[in-house]
Scaffold this active site. Sequence first.
Site, PDB file in Angstrom:
ATOM      1  N   THR A   6       0.853  -1.178   0.000  1.00 55.55           N
ATOM      2  CA  THR A   6       0.000   0.000   0.000  1.00 55.55           C
ATOM      3  C   THR A   6       0.892   1.232   0.000  1.00 55.55           C
ATOM      4  OG1 THR A   6      -1.686  -1.138   1.260  1.00 55.55           O
ATOM      5  CG2 THR A   6      -1.697   1.235   1.401  1.00 55.55           C
ATOM      6  N   ALA A 164       2.888   5.093  -8.261  1.00 52.87           N
ATOM      7  CA  ALA A 164       2.134   4.092  -9.031  1.00 52.87           C
ATOM      8  C   ALA A 164       2.860   3.699 -10.318  1.00 52.87           C
ATOM      9  CB  ALA A 164       0.738   4.620  -9.357  1.00 52.87           C
ATOM     10  N   CYS A 167       6.092   1.472  -8.475  1.00 53.75           N
ATOM     11  CA  CYS A 167       5.832   0.364  -7.550  1.00 53.75           C
ATOM     12  C   CYS A 167       4.705  -0.520  -8.086  1.00 53.75           C
ATOM     13  CB  CYS A 167       5.448   0.917  -6.179  1.00 53.75           C
ATOM     14  SG  CYS A 167       5.006  -0.359  -4.986  1.00 53.75           S
ATOM     15  N   THR A 170       1.302  -0.526  -6.145  1.00 59.61           N
ATOM     16  CA  THR A 170       0.598   0.744  -5.995  1.00 59.61           C
ATOM     17  C   THR A 170      -0.097   1.075  -7.309  1.00 59.61           C
ATOM     18  OG1 THR A 170       2.289   1.522  -4.444  1.00 59.61           O
ATOM     19  CG2 THR A 170       0.901   3.204  -5.455  1.00 59.61           C
TER      20      THR A 170
END
Length: 180
Positions: A6, A164, A167, A170
């Site tokens: 997260t 995002a 990763c 994400t």
Amino acid sequence: MNFKGTTVIAIRRAGKTVVAADGQVTFGYTVLKSNAVKIRKLVNGKILAGFAGSTSDAITLFEKFEEKVKSREDGIIDIKRAAVDLAKDWRSDKILHKLEAMMLVADSDNILLISGTGDVVEPEEDVISIGSGGNYAYSAALAYMENKKLSAADIAFKALKIAARVCIYTNSNIVLEEIG
């Protein structure tokens, strides 16, 4: 269910405090959900909180944190005191000790990271991030903070978009809450 990977970020700027998170939930190597909500407003919207870790553990910790904030007889909202009290319980309580999560909590004056190892960290800068994409979001946010024209919400959104892109845990479905 476990929120593995997260990314959550908290930023304060120009009287505004923002907590934002991506929406991806993974279980092992599978994306189960792309629009999860990992942040909450607590204490009648005066505190923002976000988490990385097990969903049920995070909900328990949100509830415990809110109890700590509300437990003051004088009614003053002191998230630092509540964070320290929660961290003590989290580390020493036989049941809470098993909870696996990290939390960011923020109000109009403070941003704090709370971990199950008993850490309560107040960042030097007015930005902090947790989770698998946390370092990417944090680095991007620090760079964006140099642009005085960007709001806290703009910076959080842009930083999470960069996380995002880098990763795999994400995504770019961002949920953002703001107070102030």
